[in-house]
Design a protein around this motif. Structure first.
Motif, PDB file in Angstrom:
ATOM      1  N   PHE A  19      14.398  -3.290 -12.164  1.00 57.92           N
ATOM      2  CA  PHE A  19      14.325  -3.692 -10.766  1.00 57.92           C
ATOM      3  C   PHE A  19      14.027  -5.184 -10.598  1.00 57.92           C
ATOM      4  CE2 PHE A  19      13.859   0.907  -9.971  1.00 57.92           C
ATOM      5  CZ  PHE A  19      14.822   1.030  -8.980  1.00 57.92           C
ATOM      6  N   SER A  20      13.380  -5.783 -11.577  1.00 58.46           N
ATOM      7  CA  SER A  20      13.145  -7.229 -11.518  1.00 58.46           C
ATOM      8  C   SER A  20      14.433  -8.009 -11.742  1.00 58.46           C
ATOM      9  CB  SER A  20      12.112  -7.642 -12.574  1.00 58.46           C
ATOM     10  OG  SER A  20      10.847  -7.082 -12.288  1.00 58.46           O
ATOM     11  N   ASN A  21      15.417  -7.332 -12.331  1.00 55.98           N
ATOM     12  CA  ASN A  21      16.719  -7.946 -12.596  1.00 55.98           C
ATOM     13  C   ASN A  21      17.827  -7.120 -11.946  1.00 55.98           C
ATOM     14  OD1 ASN A  21      16.143 -10.154 -14.863  1.00 55.98           O
ATOM     15  ND2 ASN A  21      14.902  -8.345 -15.338  1.00 55.98           N
ATOM     16  N   ARG A  22      17.546  -6.642 -10.729  1.00 50.86           N
ATOM     17  CA  ARG A  22      18.420  -5.646 -10.096  1.00 50.86           C
ATOM     18  C   ARG A  22      19.853  -6.109  -9.943  1.00 50.86           C
ATOM     19  NH1 ARG A  22      21.380  -2.522  -9.203  1.00 50.86           N
ATOM     20  NH2 ARG A  22      21.404  -0.727  -7.784  1.00 50.86           N
ATOM     21  N   GLN A  23      20.078  -7.364  -9.671  1.00 46.32           N
ATOM     22  CA  GLN A  23      21.439  -7.867  -9.482  1.00 46.32           C
ATOM     23  C   GLN A  23      22.075  -8.321 -10.788  1.00 46.32           C
ATOM     24  OE1 GLN A  23      22.664  -7.325  -6.470  1.00 46.32           O
ATOM     25  NE2 GLN A  23      20.613  -6.568  -5.972  1.00 46.32           N
ATOM     26  N   LYS A  24      21.332  -8.244 -11.863  1.00 51.27           N
ATOM     27  CA  LYS A  24      21.826  -8.763 -13.148  1.00 51.27           C
ATOM     28  C   LYS A  24      22.383  -7.680 -14.046  1.00 51.27           C
ATOM     29  CE  LYS A  24      20.354 -11.631 -17.073  1.00 51.27           C
ATOM     30  NZ  LYS A  24      19.232 -12.387 -17.675  1.00 51.27           N
ATOM     31  N   PHE A  25      21.751  -6.480 -14.065  1.00 51.81           N
ATOM     32  CA  PHE A  25      22.120  -5.454 -15.044  1.00 51.81           C
ATOM     33  C   PHE A  25      22.642  -4.177 -14.394  1.00 51.81           C
ATOM     34  CE2 PHE A  25      18.649  -7.742 -17.412  1.00 51.81           C
ATOM     35  CZ  PHE A  25      19.494  -8.339 -18.348  1.00 51.81           C
ATOM     36  N   ASP A  26      23.626  -3.584 -15.068  1.00 51.14           N
ATOM     37  CA  ASP A  26      24.108  -2.252 -14.706  1.00 51.14           C
ATOM     38  C   ASP A  26      23.332  -1.181 -15.455  1.00 51.14           C
ATOM     39  OD1 ASP A  26      26.429  -3.257 -13.195  1.00 51.14           O
ATOM     40  OD2 ASP A  26      27.153  -3.882 -15.162  1.00 51.14           O
ATOM     41  N   TYR A  27      22.837  -1.551 -16.635  1.00 50.99           N
ATOM     42  CA  TYR A  27      22.207  -0.583 -17.550  1.00 50.99           C
ATOM     43  C   TYR A  27      21.100  -1.292 -18.315  1.00 50.99           C
ATOM     44  CZ  TYR A  27      21.847   2.320 -21.819  1.00 50.99           C
ATOM     45  OH  TYR A  27      21.395   3.089 -22.876  1.00 50.99           O
ATOM     46  N   VAL A  28      19.934  -0.681 -18.342  1.00 53.33           N
ATOM     47  CA  VAL A  28      18.798  -1.206 -19.110  1.00 53.33           C
ATOM     48  C   VAL A  28      18.179  -0.055 -19.887  1.00 53.33           C
ATOM     49  CG1 VAL A  28      16.462  -2.152 -18.979  1.00 53.33           C
ATOM     50  CG2 VAL A  28      18.270  -3.106 -17.531  1.00 53.33           C
ATOM     51  N   SER A  29      17.885  -0.286 -21.145  1.00 49.51           N
ATOM     52  CA  SER A  29      17.204   0.726 -21.954  1.00 49.51           C
ATOM     53  C   SER A  29      16.184   0.041 -22.858  1.00 49.51           C
ATOM     54  CB  SER A  29      18.211   1.509 -22.808  1.00 49.51           C
ATOM     55  OG  SER A  29      18.604   0.759 -23.947  1.00 49.51           O
ATOM     56  N   ASN A  30      15.504   0.852 -23.646  1.00 48.72           N
ATOM     57  CA  ASN A  30      14.621   0.304 -24.679  1.00 48.72           C
ATOM     58  C   ASN A  30      15.105   0.763 -26.057  1.00 48.72           C
ATOM     59  OD1 ASN A  30      13.933   2.999 -24.549  1.00 48.72           O
ATOM     60  ND2 ASN A  30      11.724   2.667 -24.419  1.00 48.72           N
ATOM     61  N   LEU A  31      16.432   0.915 -26.178  1.00 51.69           N
ATOM     62  CA  LEU A  31      17.004   1.546 -27.371  1.00 51.69           C
ATOM     63  C   LEU A  31      17.959   0.664 -28.169  1.00 51.69           C
ATOM     64  CD1 LEU A  31      17.805   5.053 -25.845  1.00 51.69           C
ATOM     65  CD2 LEU A  31      15.904   4.458 -27.357  1.00 51.69           C
ATOM     66  N   TYR A  32      18.463  -0.429 -27.598  1.00 51.50           N
ATOM     67  CA  TYR A  32      19.520  -1.187 -28.275  1.00 51.50           C
ATOM     68  C   TYR A  32      19.230  -2.676 -28.271  1.00 51.50           C
ATOM     69  CZ  TYR A  32      21.406   3.350 -27.391  1.00 51.50           C
ATOM     70  OH  TYR A  32      21.553   4.708 -27.328  1.00 51.50           O
ATOM     71  N   PRO A  33      18.385  -3.148 -29.190  1.00 42.16           N
ATOM     72  CA  PRO A  33      17.804  -2.386 -30.301  1.00 42.16           C
ATOM     73  C   PRO A  33      16.518  -1.665 -29.904  1.00 42.16           C
ATOM     74  CG  PRO A  33      17.198  -4.681 -30.502  1.00 42.16           C
ATOM     75  CD  PRO A  33      18.134  -4.592 -29.317  1.00 42.16           C
ATOM     76  N   ALA A  34      16.232  -0.584 -30.615  1.00 40.86           N
ATOM     77  CA  ALA A  34      14.993   0.171 -30.410  1.00 40.86           C
ATOM     78  C   ALA A  34      13.848  -0.495 -31.156  1.00 40.86           C
ATOM     79  CB  ALA A  34      15.168   1.602 -30.895  1.00 40.86           C
ATOM     80  N   THR A  35      12.664  -0.479 -30.555  1.00 42.65           N
ATOM     81  CA  THR A  35      11.474  -1.013 -31.217  1.00 42.65           C
ATOM     82  C   THR A  35      10.274  -0.085 -31.063  1.00 42.65           C
ATOM     83  OG1 THR A  35      11.013  -2.329 -29.230  1.00 42.65           O
ATOM     84  CG2 THR A  35      12.136  -3.454 -31.052  1.00 42.65           C
ATOM     85  N   TYR A  36      10.204   0.654 -29.955  1.00 40.38           N
ATOM     86  CA  TYR A  36       9.093   1.587 -29.748  1.00 40.38           C
ATOM     87  C   TYR A  36       9.176   2.742 -30.745  1.00 40.38           C
ATOM     88  CZ  TYR A  36       8.238  -0.553 -25.141  1.00 40.38           C
ATOM     89  OH  TYR A  36       7.942  -1.411 -24.120  1.00 40.38           O
ATOM     90  N   PRO A  37       8.075   3.440 -31.004  1.00 43.66           N
ATOM     91  CA  PRO A  37       8.148   4.662 -31.818  1.00 43.66           C
ATOM     92  C   PRO A  37       9.192   5.621 -31.252  1.00 43.66           C
ATOM     93  CG  PRO A  37       5.857   4.035 -31.491  1.00 43.66           C
ATOM     94  CD  PRO A  37       6.675   3.120 -30.619  1.00 43.66           C
ATOM     95  N   ASP A  38       9.965   6.235 -32.125  1.00 38.55           N
ATOM     96  CA  ASP A  38      11.017   7.156 -31.708  1.00 38.55           C
ATOM     97  C   ASP A  38      10.415   8.270 -30.858  1.00 38.55           C
ATOM     98  OD1 ASP A  38      13.416   8.472 -31.497  1.00 38.55           O
ATOM     99  OD2 ASP A  38      13.327   9.367 -33.495  1.00 38.55           O
ATOM    100  N   GLY A  39      11.059   8.543 -29.711  1.00 39.03           N
ATOM    101  CA  GLY A  39      10.533   9.549 -28.799  1.00 39.03           C
ATOM    102  C   GLY A  39      10.009   8.945 -27.516  1.00 39.03           C
ATOM    103  N   ASN A  40      10.240   7.624 -27.347  1.00 37.60           N
ATOM    104  CA  ASN A  40       9.904   6.934 -26.099  1.00 37.60           C
ATOM    105  C   ASN A  40      11.187   6.397 -25.455  1.00 37.60           C
ATOM    106  OD1 ASN A  40       6.804   6.723 -25.714  1.00 37.60           O
ATOM    107  ND2 ASN A  40       7.100   6.274 -27.887  1.00 37.60           N
ATOM    108  N   ASP A  41      12.223   7.220 -25.453  1.00 38.17           N
ATOM    109  CA  ASP A  41      13.564   6.799 -25.040  1.00 38.17           C
ATOM    110  C   ASP A  41      13.692   6.752 -23.516  1.00 38.17           C
ATOM    111  OD1 ASP A  41      13.622   7.414 -27.710  1.00 38.17           O
ATOM    112  OD2 ASP A  41      15.378   8.710 -27.612  1.00 38.17           O
ATOM    113  N   VAL A  42      14.084   5.592 -22.992  1.00 39.18           N
ATOM    114  CA  VAL A  42      14.295   5.421 -21.555  1.00 39.18           C
ATOM    115  C   VAL A  42      15.604   4.673 -21.341  1.00 39.18           C
ATOM    116  CG1 VAL A  42      13.361   4.550 -19.377  1.00 39.18           C
ATOM    117  CG2 VAL A  42      11.796   5.241 -21.220  1.00 39.18           C
TER     118      VAL A  42
END
Length: 272
Positions: A128-151
């Protein structure tokens, strides 16, 4: 329907879709396994419901008879449920989002019952801080959090475009590969762990194997009675204090869904 009460920055309808089904090649019925007297799915919904952004939760399951129990559990939890295709998860997500008049879609798999609500909020805040910039945001590509925190967060227009154009089997089975593998079509953002660490292949909080369930069950038993909104850092602290818990499912730490799709996934996205 669970309606999280905290104000959103944008006047948009946000829906968190939790895909869940009984069928699993490694651990049948995993989402209905018991954790402290409630189903794992119930614990998952409970944790997702702790976020501070305004959103509705929808459980997306299949039309198959074996998933009647999941639809019933959604009703028990007072959560909306959409029933659609068993194998085409992209269609299931799109149809669920369309049914509930969604502007912004959040995908969180049902096999992430230890997900930290704070991490969900971090990804939503970045989106939401970059609402006009991105169509898709995740924490997976690349992933850094412990596996199982997929958003994964995406606009409805982005999801619709993927639904209209994706065709490879793993695009349909996993919802978003068509999106994040096409950066010339979609504007893509990623959120990395603020610690600067990468535990994505060394710490496994997701559920696929019996050992994962034993690990998750033990973490809940240790932390939930102390604080039901325990964090990712609380889990890591516990594992340092009691390394025998870490060892329960440690042999699966480097596994993920890419293993069976390496011939299809573009090399820059193949993390295994």
């Amino acid at each position: 329907m669970i309606n999280l009460k905290f104000p959103e920055k944008m006047d948009e309808h946000v829906v968190i879709i939790v895909p869940a089904r009984m069928a699993s090649s490694r651990l049948y019925g995993k989402v209905m396994l018991p954790i402290l007297g409630k189903s794992l799915l119930a614990r998952m919904v409970e944790r997702v419901g702790m976020i501070q952004h305004q959103a509705n939760i929808v459980i997306a399951t299949s039309e198959g008879a074996e998933d009647d129990v999941i639809a019933q559990e959604a009703e028990n939890l007072n959560v909306q449920c959409y029933r659609g295709s068993l194998g085409n998860l992209l269609d299931r997500h799109y149809q669920a989002a369309k049914l509930f008049n969604t502007d912004v879609v959040v995908k969180i798999p049902a096999d992430c019952p230890l997900i930290d609500p704070r991490i969900i909020d971090n990804v939503l805040e970045y989106f939401f801080s970059n609402r006009q910039k991105f169509d898709y945001v995740s924490n997976l590509y690349p992933a850094t959090y412990p596996d199982g925190n997929d958003v994964e967060v995406m606009t409805m227009a982005c999801l619709k475009q993927a639904w209209e154009n994706a065709g490879r089997p793993h695009d349909l089975e996993h919802t978003s590969p068509y999106i994040y593998e096409n950066p010339l079509i979609f504007n893509i953002g990623n959120v990395t762990w603020e610690t600067g660490l990468d535990y994505s292949m060394s710490h496994r909080f997701a559920l696929d194997h019996p050992e994962d369930f034993y690990f998750i069950e033990r973490v809940f038993k240790e932390l939930y009675p102390v604080c039901n909104r325990f964090s990712c850092q609380d889990i890591l602290n516990l594992l340092k204090l009691k390394p025998e818990i870490y060892e329960i499912n440690a042999r699966y730490n480097s596994t993920n869904w890419y293993n069976k799709h390496l011939s299809e996934v573009k090399p820059e996205f193949a993390m295994a």
